[in-house]
Scaffold this motif. Structure first.
Motif, PDB file in Angstrom:
ATOM      1  N   ARG A 184      -8.747   0.190  -0.472  1.00  0.00           N
ATOM      2  CA  ARG A 184      -8.484   1.429  -1.193  1.00  0.00           C
ATOM      3  C   ARG A 184      -7.403   1.186  -2.242  1.00  0.00           C
ATOM      4  N   ASN A 193     -11.258   4.053  -5.115  1.00  0.00           N
ATOM      5  CA  ASN A 193     -10.214   5.074  -5.011  1.00  0.00           C
ATOM      6  C   ASN A 193     -10.536   6.136  -3.969  1.00  0.00           C
ATOM      7  N   LYS A 229     -10.017   3.954   4.449  1.00  0.00           N
ATOM      8  CA  LYS A 229      -9.300   2.673   4.532  1.00  0.00           C
ATOM      9  C   LYS A 229     -10.205   1.565   5.070  1.00  0.00           C
ATOM     10  N   PHE A 255     -16.042   3.312   5.059  1.00  0.00           N
ATOM     11  CA  PHE A 255     -16.439   3.499   3.668  1.00  0.00           C
ATOM     12  C   PHE A 255     -17.954   3.387   3.517  1.00  0.00           C
ATOM     13  N   TYR A 267     -14.500   8.008  -6.819  1.00  0.00           N
ATOM     14  CA  TYR A 267     -14.175   6.857  -5.980  1.00  0.00           C
ATOM     15  C   TYR A 267     -14.046   5.568  -6.803  1.00  0.00           C
TER      16      TYR A 267
END
Length: 312
Positions: free
Chosen positions: A267, A272, A276, A281, A294
């Motif tokens: 991150r 973005n 974590k 993700f 992101y």
């Protein structure tokens, strides 16, 4: 020497002419023109048997002989060189041919349509592999392809904004028939945009040279690798032979679907988003898609990515 510049040029051009005359156009031979400031030019002919013959000649005679040469006339003609390109992949945007003593290579930049990729996450701690079906927007890739070895020596990978081309989950198959530009009665249901343009049309806008690019949000793409920005970390890539046309399948898709780890993921580094963990993700991308917020800008356009690849 004091000879005018145009005479020097004729003397240089005439070297090939005199070689042909000395060898009779068939046998190998050589000629050397010796020019000094304080004496007449000296021409030394060496025939195929190594016999050297020397002769003094005046500038008018030497230049006159060269002026009458058809070889000089042909050498003075503007030359044209044609380089035959191999078959390039579909959706290629930019191509450069690179010539060097080591051989010929090609710098090629193109894009792939929005598509679903199978991400394989290796877990060294637990000893298992988890797979995720991740829908990605337009990808822009840039490679250097070595003609002699039929391999890719450098490989950069980036993303376009999802606003340019990113169907909702489950709509990819419906819109695949015309991804490069859906008409108003095809694909996802239209919603009017801020400038009167339908969201369906906005959703399918292929990248061009001026399109801004974003960092690849997952793992194993370095900011700089092997001299290329946004470079793919794939140490064994140069062992995989392929034709230039096969790059999207054997380089781009193959890399995305390789079992991967968390190298270069993070991150604030690769994305973005709030997640974590890498697994967290990918789970989000599989279920919710990839929001534009992101993504981290590369500060490059497609043309900029190509230019740095060419000059790396």
């Amino acid at each position: 020497m004091d000879a005018p510049e145009n005479e020097l040029a004729l003397l240089k051009d005439g070297l090939a002419t005199e070689i042909r005359r000395a060898s009779g156009g068939e046998l190998p031979g050589s000629v050397v023109v010796l020019i000094r400031d304080d004496r007449l030019p000296m021409v030394q002919f060496t025939n195929s048997h190594g016999v050297v013959a020397s002769k003094s000649i005046t500038y008018p005679d030497l230049l006159g002989a060269l002026d009458d040469s058809s070889v000089v006339e042909s050498l003075s003609d503007e030359s044209t060189r044609t380089t035959k390109l191999p078959v390039v992949p579909d959706n290629t945007l930019l191509v450069d041919v690179n010539e060097s003593p080591a051989g010929r290579s090609y710098t090629v930049t193109g894009y792939t349509e929005p598509d679903t990729y199978l991400f394989c996450l290796e877990s060294n701690r637990e000893g298992y592999t988890v797979t995720f079906e991740v829908l990605l927007p337009y990808l822009v890739w840039s490679i250097v392809y070595e003609e002699a070895s039929r391999t890719v020596s450098r490989f950069s990978l980036t993303l376009c904004s999802p606003e340019r081309g990113y169907p909702r989950m489950g709509q990819l198959e419906e819109s695949e028939a015309s991804p490069a530009g859906l008409s108003n009665d095809e694909g996802p249901q239209e919603q009017e945009g801020s400038e009167g343009e339908s969201s369906a049309t906005k959703r399918w806008t292929p990248p061009g040279p001026d399109t801004p690019l974003y960092r690849y949000p997952a793992s194993n793409v370095y900011h700089a690798y092997r001299g290329a920005l946004e470079g793919v970390c794939w140490p064994t890539m140069d062992r995989i032979q392929m034709s230039l046309k096969e790059v999207p399948s054997k380089a781009v898709r193959a890399f995305l679907e390789l079992p991967n780890n968390m190298d270069l993921y993070g991150r604030g580094f690769s994305h973005n988003g709030p997640q974590k963990g890498y697994r967290e993700f990918l789970e989000h991308l599989e279920s919710e898609g990839l929001p534009e917020e992101y993504l981290i800008p590369t500060e490059m356009t497609v043309q900029g990515l190509h230019d740095q690849q060419r000059g790396a």
